[in-house]
Design a protein around this motif. Sequence first.
Motif, mmCIF file in Angstrom:
data_model
loop_
_atom_site.group_PDB
_atom_site.id
_atom_site.type_symbol
_atom_site.label_atom_id
_atom_site.label_comp_id
_atom_site.label_asym_id
_atom_site.label_seq_id
_atom_site.Cartn_x
_atom_site.Cartn_y
_atom_site.Cartn_z
ATOM 1 N N VAL A 102 0.838 -1.203 0.000
ATOM 2 C CA VAL A 102 0.000 0.000 0.000
ATOM 3 C C VAL A 102 0.870 1.249 0.000
ATOM 4 C CG1 VAL A 102 -1.722 1.314 1.284
ATOM 5 C CG2 VAL A 102 -1.918 -1.180 1.133
ATOM 6 N N GLU A 103 1.922 1.257 0.826
ATOM 7 C CA GLU A 103 2.790 2.426 0.901
ATOM 8 C C GLU A 103 3.503 2.664 -0.429
ATOM 9 O OE1 GLU A 103 2.607 0.059 3.142
ATOM 10 O OE2 GLU A 103 1.832 1.107 4.903
ATOM 11 N N TRP A 104 3.955 1.600 -1.061
ATOM 12 C CA TRP A 104 4.656 1.761 -2.332
ATOM 13 C C TRP A 104 3.725 2.272 -3.429
ATOM 14 C CZ3 TRP A 104 9.539 2.103 -3.793
ATOM 15 C CH2 TRP A 104 10.530 1.691 -2.899
ATOM 16 N N LEU A 105 2.524 1.749 -3.472
ATOM 17 C CA LEU A 105 1.586 2.221 -4.494
ATOM 18 C C LEU A 105 1.222 3.687 -4.245
ATOM 19 C CD1 LEU A 105 -0.738 -0.896 -4.890
ATOM 20 C CD2 LEU A 105 0.948 -0.037 -6.524
ATOM 21 N N ALA A 106 1.083 4.076 -2.969
ATOM 22 C CA ALA A 106 0.805 5.481 -2.660
ATOM 23 C C ALA A 106 1.974 6.364 -3.077
ATOM 24 C CB ALA A 106 0.527 5.641 -1.168
ATOM 25 N N ARG A 107 3.194 5.880 -2.867
ATOM 26 C CA ARG A 107 4.380 6.660 -3.256
ATOM 27 C C ARG A 107 4.443 6.848 -4.766
ATOM 28 N NH1 ARG A 107 10.689 5.476 -1.459
ATOM 29 N NH2 ARG A 107 11.583 7.301 -2.500
ATOM 30 N N LEU A 108 4.119 5.793 -5.512
ATOM 31 C CA LEU A 108 4.127 5.910 -6.972
ATOM 32 C C LEU A 108 3.077 6.908 -7.447
ATOM 33 C CD1 LEU A 108 4.592 2.186 -8.093
ATOM 34 C CD2 LEU A 108 6.324 3.987 -7.964
ATOM 35 N N ARG A 109 1.918 6.923 -6.791
ATOM 36 C CA ARG A 109 0.883 7.896 -7.181
ATOM 37 C C ARG A 109 1.369 9.322 -6.970
ATOM 38 N NH1 ARG A 109 -2.751 3.968 -5.156
ATOM 39 N NH2 ARG A 109 -2.796 4.910 -3.079
ATOM 40 N N LEU A 110 2.050 9.565 -5.850
ATOM 41 C CA LEU A 110 2.568 10.904 -5.586
ATOM 42 C C LEU A 110 3.621 11.308 -6.620
ATOM 43 C CD1 LEU A 110 2.962 10.901 -1.703
ATOM 44 C CD2 LEU A 110 1.434 12.358 -3.033
ATOM 45 N N ASP A 111 4.375 10.342 -7.117
ATOM 46 C CA ASP A 111 5.461 10.632 -8.051
ATOM 47 C C ASP A 111 5.065 10.358 -9.497
ATOM 48 O OD1 ASP A 111 7.883 11.746 -6.973
ATOM 49 O OD2 ASP A 111 8.086 9.942 -5.752
ATOM 50 N N HIS A 112 3.777 10.350 -9.781
ATOM 51 C CA HIS A 112 3.348 10.026 -11.150
ATOM 52 C C HIS A 112 3.948 10.994 -12.170
ATOM 53 C CE1 HIS A 112 0.918 8.457 -14.375
ATOM 54 N NE2 HIS A 112 0.511 9.677 -14.664
ATOM 55 N N ALA A 113 3.988 12.281 -11.857
ATOM 56 C CA ALA A 113 4.552 13.259 -12.799
ATOM 57 C C ALA A 113 6.042 12.981 -13.029
ATOM 58 C CB ALA A 113 4.345 14.679 -12.288
#
Length: 797
Positions: A388-399
């Motif tokens: 969950v934490e990794w997927l949330a981190r990827l969402r924040l860094d999508h740009a």
Amino acid sequence: MSGMAVSTSRSRRTRGLPAEVTSFVGRRRELAEIRSLLSRSRLVTLTGVGGVGKTRLACRIATEVGRAFPDGVWFADLGSLDDPELLPQALADVLRLHEEGGRACVDRLAEHLSGKKALVILDNCEHLLHDCAVLTEELLACAPELRVIATSRQPLHIGGERTLAVLPLPLPEAGGRPMSVDALAQVDAVRLFVERAEAVLPDFAVTEANRDAVERICRRLDGIPLAIELAAVRLRALSVRQLLERLDDRFRLLASGTRAATPRHRTLRALVDWSYELCTEPERLLWARVSVFFGGLDLDAAEAVCSGDGIAREDVVDLVSGLVEKSVLLRDEAPPGVRYRLLETIRQYGRDRLAESGEQDALRRRHSDYYRELAGQARAHLFTGAQVEWLARLRLDHANLRGALASCFEHGGPEGARAGLETAADLLYHWKTSRHVREGRRWLDRGLLAVDEPGELRARALWVDAWLALMQGDDAVAVPMLGESRRIGERLGLDRVLAYVTLFSGMASLYQGDSGPAIKMFEEALASHRAAHDEVGEVVALTRLCLAYSFEGDSARAVACGQEALEICEARGEVWHKAYALMALGIEVWRQGDSARAAAMVKQGLRFNGALDDWFGVGICLEVLAWMASGDGDHERAARLFGALSGIWQAVGTQLSVFGHLTRYHDESVTRTRDALGDPAYRVSAAQGARLTLDEALAYAVEEPASVPEAERAYEPAPSPLTRRETEISRLVAEGLSNKEIAARLVIAQRTAEGHIEHILGKLGFHSRAQIAVWVAEQGRAGDGFASGWRGVPPEA
């Protein structure tokens, strides 16, 4: 209405608006004028120099008028978007629309907005001016209830557009009558300087000793909010007089530069130049290097990408702190931890410096390498409790991920293309859970065109791309890709690739209703994944077998597969695959007649899907809960869930048909529910469900308390802070009556009237009678003419 209810309601109306972490100063005239323009036009563009406060003004007005838009206020920051082709997708991401196979993104946006009364803010349009104009014109033509606020350094120049030039904050009148210290401190530009200075020096105030210097600073900065805020921070190290002297030096230096720019542009550039030169050499170097990021970054990224060649890794944290202190980097709180970002003006300045340094290519490679490694780490943690934490981190860094992929394909040559394809394949679960399926397919397609070597990388990327295509029901594209992946796998002996190809070939077969061949392929894939000790593949195969066995009526095998999938997930602390396993097992338990236990399982999976922002999984779970409600005789609930699903599937960009064998349950349940309620009552309940927002539909499905749906909430003006007598007097002030005339009208003493007016000014935070008049006019528009006028008088196109 309680304070918590107001907060929840407003957060659902205003998705993505940047939080106000400092006070909002002035702009009441502009706010009133924008309200008026919005009531007469469907597109209002706020123009002005960078740093003048266009974004802050747009967000404030959006917050104030949010109640007039039952379908929401949506904020799209385009500042970090460099590729105009991604503009429609960026807006679709903001609107939380999933990609849909075979359909243009603009068409999906137009269809989604066509019947909605919503406000969209397009922020920082100037670098994509033509594309923003074309997209806005198309959406306004297709969505008659849509309104758009754009911020740009120049108008979009399309029909029906109304513009408001956002000017700098008011300054003390030049050559006017001398003002008292208190009156000077209430002039908007000075008030902003004072409030920001107080954040640095809590005891700061305008005094007789510093008033002239404060006024001159604000004048030198032309009242530009960004310039004032950057300058005020320097009071941590400088006196007001020293600050003024250094501003004078900067402006004299600028006078030797180009005369082509407007004075305000020259002033802002001078301020940024000056801020840059106040930094230490390592801080300047870090400023230039962090400009390579898109959207934001965390400390780990800064240390990895920006250290070396003049910056020691252990010094990065202090340098970041220094840039935050100087308001070069902005600090944001995010669930995984603190993140930092550059204002676009500051970022562009840093990029210019980076280009001058000759480090641009090297930093671009470092950035791409970092996010390539990040994607690989996320893949490695996919089936763990850290998922969950990794997927949330990827969402924040999508740009940043998007920027890294673009850099790989555009500047990296053959090796860069391979790196880009590997990164796109590693991001499979990011594309699946963050509503970026179509974008993921786009990057994978681009990489497959560039990397034609029939090796392991191409084989893996092919089945990854095929799975995304299957999620969108695009079998015609998926099946040939699986065929090519199989041929490569057989030639090279890639057992793991062949296992996934067999698994997804079974999915394609099951989607078409061919459960017999699908089961054989799932069983073969399961054996292969077990042999390779690939637990991810095992769980996916077990979940699909659970669904297929259940469809065939083989309850014992269905339950065994579903329970085994859950045991594997629970042992690893994984939740995404667990949610789907719970859904599959829940269907079988429901078929056996234990609807209460089945519903509990599906609701648990639904909560996981919602927490992961996986609206494809949310839709499947809502479908199953609707079938269960219908089977239990709760037909009104079933109809509402079916109504909510219409919006869910539209937002996801797919349909239940991608689980083709499950459509039988859907059709049977809809028919049963419609027959039980009667067609008119069914349509009413379904319409109620269709009006639910995604969050409200989720809360309703799991039967948790939720606030009143936005679509059913009437417009309510904000409560006035004034008493009845103060409201009466404020209206008389707005009519232009003097204190003496007000006293005579109300048969009260003039001193009493003056006291009431002082209380009004204090409660509203104003310093003039003119501001009271503007506020009264705004309240009238908000309570009567503003909202009702939009409903009854068609605005200009």
